[in-house]
Design a protein around this motif. Structure first.
Motif, PDB file in Angstrom:
ATOM      1  N   PRO B   8       0.823  -1.208   0.000  1.00 45.83           N
ATOM      2  CA  PRO B   8       0.000   0.000   0.000  1.00 45.83           C
ATOM      3  C   PRO B   8       0.857   1.258   0.000  1.00 45.83           C
ATOM      4  O   PRO B   8       2.066   1.186   0.150  1.00 45.83           O
ATOM      5  CB  PRO B   8      -0.772  -0.133   1.306  1.00 45.83           C
ATOM      6  N   GLN B   9       0.230   2.395  -0.144  1.00 47.70           N
ATOM      7  CA  GLN B   9       0.953   3.663  -0.104  1.00 47.70           C
ATOM      8  C   GLN B   9       1.386   3.983   1.320  1.00 47.70           C
ATOM      9  O   GLN B   9       2.440   4.565   1.540  1.00 47.70           O
ATOM     10  CB  GLN B   9       0.056   4.769  -0.648  1.00 47.70           C
ATOM     11  N   SER B  10       0.557   3.606   2.303  1.00 39.28           N
ATOM     12  CA  SER B  10       0.911   3.796   3.696  1.00 39.28           C
ATOM     13  C   SER B  10       0.397   2.614   4.497  1.00 39.28           C
ATOM     14  O   SER B  10      -0.573   1.948   4.104  1.00 39.28           O
ATOM     15  CB  SER B  10       0.343   5.112   4.238  1.00 39.28           C
ATOM     16  N   LEU B  11       1.055   2.380   5.637  1.00 37.29           N
ATOM     17  CA  LEU B  11       0.756   1.192   6.435  1.00 37.29           C
ATOM     18  C   LEU B  11       1.026   1.526   7.895  1.00 37.29           C
ATOM     19  O   LEU B  11       2.089   2.072   8.219  1.00 37.29           O
ATOM     20  CB  LEU B  11       1.653   0.035   5.976  1.00 37.29           C
ATOM     21  N   ILE B  12       0.065   1.203   8.746  1.00 37.05           N
ATOM     22  CA  ILE B  12       0.234   1.393  10.185  1.00 37.05           C
ATOM     23  C   ILE B  12       0.128   0.037  10.859  1.00 37.05           C
ATOM     24  O   ILE B  12      -0.841  -0.691  10.634  1.00 37.05           O
ATOM     25  CB  ILE B  12      -0.816   2.364  10.756  1.00 37.05           C
ATOM     26  N   VAL B  13       1.127  -0.294  11.657  1.00 36.01           N
ATOM     27  CA  VAL B  13       1.205  -1.598  12.301  1.00 36.01           C
ATOM     28  C   VAL B  13       1.532  -1.392  13.778  1.00 36.01           C
ATOM     29  O   VAL B  13       2.245  -0.442  14.136  1.00 36.01           O
ATOM     30  CB  VAL B  13       2.302  -2.457  11.618  1.00 36.01           C
ATOM     31  N   GLN B  14       1.010  -2.274  14.611  1.00 31.06           N
ATOM     32  CA  GLN B  14       1.353  -2.228  16.028  1.00 31.06           C
ATOM     33  C   GLN B  14       2.700  -2.909  16.261  1.00 31.06           C
ATOM     34  O   GLN B  14       3.076  -3.854  15.541  1.00 31.06           O
ATOM     35  CB  GLN B  14       0.270  -2.894  16.867  1.00 31.06           C
ATOM     36  N   LYS B  15       3.387  -2.445  17.293  1.00 31.92           N
ATOM     37  CA  LYS B  15       4.658  -3.060  17.678  1.00 31.92           C
ATOM     38  C   LYS B  15       4.476  -4.560  17.859  1.00 31.92           C
ATOM     39  O   LYS B  15       3.520  -5.009  18.515  1.00 31.92           O
ATOM     40  CB  LYS B  15       5.174  -2.428  18.968  1.00 31.92           C
ATOM     41  N   GLY B  16       5.385  -5.329  17.259  1.00 39.78           N
ATOM     42  CA  GLY B  16       5.313  -6.775  17.346  1.00 39.78           C
ATOM     43  C   GLY B  16       4.548  -7.425  16.212  1.00 39.78           C
ATOM     44  O   GLY B  16       4.601  -8.651  16.048  1.00 39.78           O
ATOM     45  N   GLY B  17       3.852  -6.633  15.439  1.00 38.96           N
ATOM     46  CA  GLY B  17       3.072  -7.163  14.325  1.00 38.96           C
ATOM     47  C   GLY B  17       3.910  -7.415  13.090  1.00 38.96           C
ATOM     48  O   GLY B  17       5.121  -7.183  13.067  1.00 38.96           O
ATOM     49  N   GLY B  60      17.497 -11.641   9.111  1.00 31.78           N
ATOM     50  CA  GLY B  60      16.963 -11.206  10.403  1.00 31.78           C
ATOM     51  C   GLY B  60      15.447 -11.185  10.381  1.00 31.78           C
ATOM     52  O   GLY B  60      14.806 -12.179  10.064  1.00 31.78           O
ATOM     53  N   ARG B  61      14.862 -10.024  10.687  1.00 28.73           N
ATOM     54  CA  ARG B  61      13.398  -9.917  10.714  1.00 28.73           C
ATOM     55  C   ARG B  61      12.804  -9.600   9.341  1.00 28.73           C
ATOM     56  O   ARG B  61      11.581  -9.514   9.210  1.00 28.73           O
ATOM     57  CB  ARG B  61      12.993  -8.820  11.710  1.00 28.73           C
ATOM     58  N   PHE B  62      13.650  -9.429   8.344  1.00 31.21           N
ATOM     59  CA  PHE B  62      13.202  -9.019   7.011  1.00 31.21           C
ATOM     60  C   PHE B  62      13.268 -10.196   6.036  1.00 31.21           C
ATOM     61  O   PHE B  62      14.285 -10.877   5.951  1.00 31.21           O
ATOM     62  CB  PHE B  62      14.066  -7.864   6.498  1.00 31.21           C
ATOM     63  N   MET B  78       8.932  -8.993  10.205  1.00 33.95           N
ATOM     64  CA  MET B  78       8.404  -9.697  11.371  1.00 33.95           C
ATOM     65  C   MET B  78       8.708  -8.896  12.640  1.00 33.95           C
ATOM     66  O   MET B  78       9.706  -8.157  12.690  1.00 33.95           O
ATOM     67  CB  MET B  78       9.039 -11.078  11.473  1.00 33.95           C
ATOM     68  N   ASP B  79       7.859  -9.068  13.663  1.00 40.43           N
ATOM     69  CA  ASP B  79       8.078  -8.403  14.957  1.00 40.43           C
ATOM     70  C   ASP B  79       8.425  -6.924  14.724  1.00 40.43           C
ATOM     71  O   ASP B  79       9.466  -6.423  15.185  1.00 40.43           O
ATOM     72  CB  ASP B  79       9.207  -9.117  15.715  1.00 40.43           C
ATOM     73  N   SER B  80       7.579  -6.223  14.013  1.00 40.99           N
ATOM     74  CA  SER B  80       7.853  -4.831  13.647  1.00 40.99           C
ATOM     75  C   SER B  80       8.103  -3.967  14.888  1.00 40.99           C
ATOM     76  O   SER B  80       7.429  -4.125  15.917  1.00 40.99           O
ATOM     77  CB  SER B  80       6.675  -4.268  12.845  1.00 40.99           C
ATOM     78  N   GLN B  81       9.071  -3.065  14.764  1.00 44.12           N
ATOM     79  CA  GLN B  81       9.480  -2.194  15.862  1.00 44.12           C
ATOM     80  C   GLN B  81       9.303  -0.719  15.462  1.00 44.12           C
ATOM     81  O   GLN B  81       9.378  -0.381  14.288  1.00 44.12           O
ATOM     82  CB  GLN B  81      10.935  -2.451  16.214  1.00 44.12           C
ATOM     83  N   PRO B  82       9.103   0.162  16.467  1.00 40.96           N
ATOM     84  CA  PRO B  82       8.981   1.597  16.129  1.00 40.96           C
ATOM     85  C   PRO B  82      10.157   2.110  15.307  1.00 40.96           C
ATOM     86  O   PRO B  82       9.996   3.000  14.462  1.00 40.96           O
ATOM     87  CB  PRO B  82       8.907   2.256  17.509  1.00 40.96           C
TER      88      PRO B  82
END
Lengths: 113, 113
Positions: B8-17, B60-62, B78-82
């Motif tokens: 998408p053009q923008s994406l909002i995810v919670q920490k750990g998602g 790693g997480r990518f 994975m495990d997305s971080q701020p």
């Protein structure tokens, strides 16, 4: 190593003025590139160079010129600036080996009014 | 033919998602697919890259997933971080050595704490 250095960081031009965006790299990279970045458009290749004295057009070369007299420097010249050239300009460099990563400078934000 | 479409053009995810960004291309001559990460005020930097002889690459997480028949590839964080909050660009190249890149439009990722 400073990497890829771009100057100036910001510039405001009037329509019809000219200017040169400077780019220098200290990594002894043979390949150098100029991209422009517009919101929602990604990065578009303007010009590139595979070595001193060799330059070629990219996807959006109109209104721009480049020269490559040394390995380190790759200036981008804007002649007769137009509002459509308002953008963020990035210079990049890379080694001349397959799939080498591009190393980008921090950009020059140009506004033409 | 030269385009790379990104969503998408923008994406909002919670920490750990898990963050997932997708790209599609038309030109089957593309044979190198890097992802670049860009923080505000900085130039893009190579994050991870893949060639079409493999279907997945993890660092790693990518992770890049590549589907040659569908002409699509995606980035999974994975495990997305701020600290992953940035703009992500997919790209593709068809020239020998992968030096001249065609970029997607970019995805602005925000990871909420």
């Amino acid at each position: 190593n400073a990497g890829v250095t771009q100057t100036p960081k910001f510039r405001i031009l009037k329509i019809g003025q000219s200017m040169t965006l400077q780019c220098t790299q200290d990594m002894n990279h043979n390949y150098m590139y100029w991209y422009r970045q517009d919101p929602g458009m990604g990065l578009k290749l303007i010009y590139y160079s595979v070595g001193a004295g060799i330059t070629d057009k990219g996807e959006v070369p109109n209104g721009y010129n480049v020269s490559r007299s040394t390995t380190e420097d790759f200036p981008l010249r804007l002649e007769l600036a137009a509002p459509s050239q308002t953008s963020v300009y990035f210079c990049a460099s890379s080694y001349s080996i397959p799939w080498a990563p591009l190393h980008f400078g921090n950009g020059t934000r140009l506004t033409v009014t | 033919q030269q385009q790379v479409k990104q969503s998408p053009q923008s994406l909002i995810v919670q920490k750990g998602g898990i963050s997932i960004i997708n790209c599609a291309y038309e030109n089957t001559a593309f044979d190198y697919f890097p992802w670049y990460q860009q923080f505000p005020g900085k130039g893009p930097a190579l994050l991870i890259a893949i060639r079409p002889d493999v279907s997945e690459k993890k660092e790693g997480r990518f992770t890049i997933s590549f589907n040659k028949s569908a002409k699509q590839f995606s980035l999974h964080i994975m495990d997305s971080q701020p600290g992953d909050s940035a703009t992500y660009f997919c790209a593709a190249s068809m020239d020998e050595g992968g030096s001249r890149l065609t970029f997607g439009e970019g995805t602005q990722l925000t990871v909420n704490p």
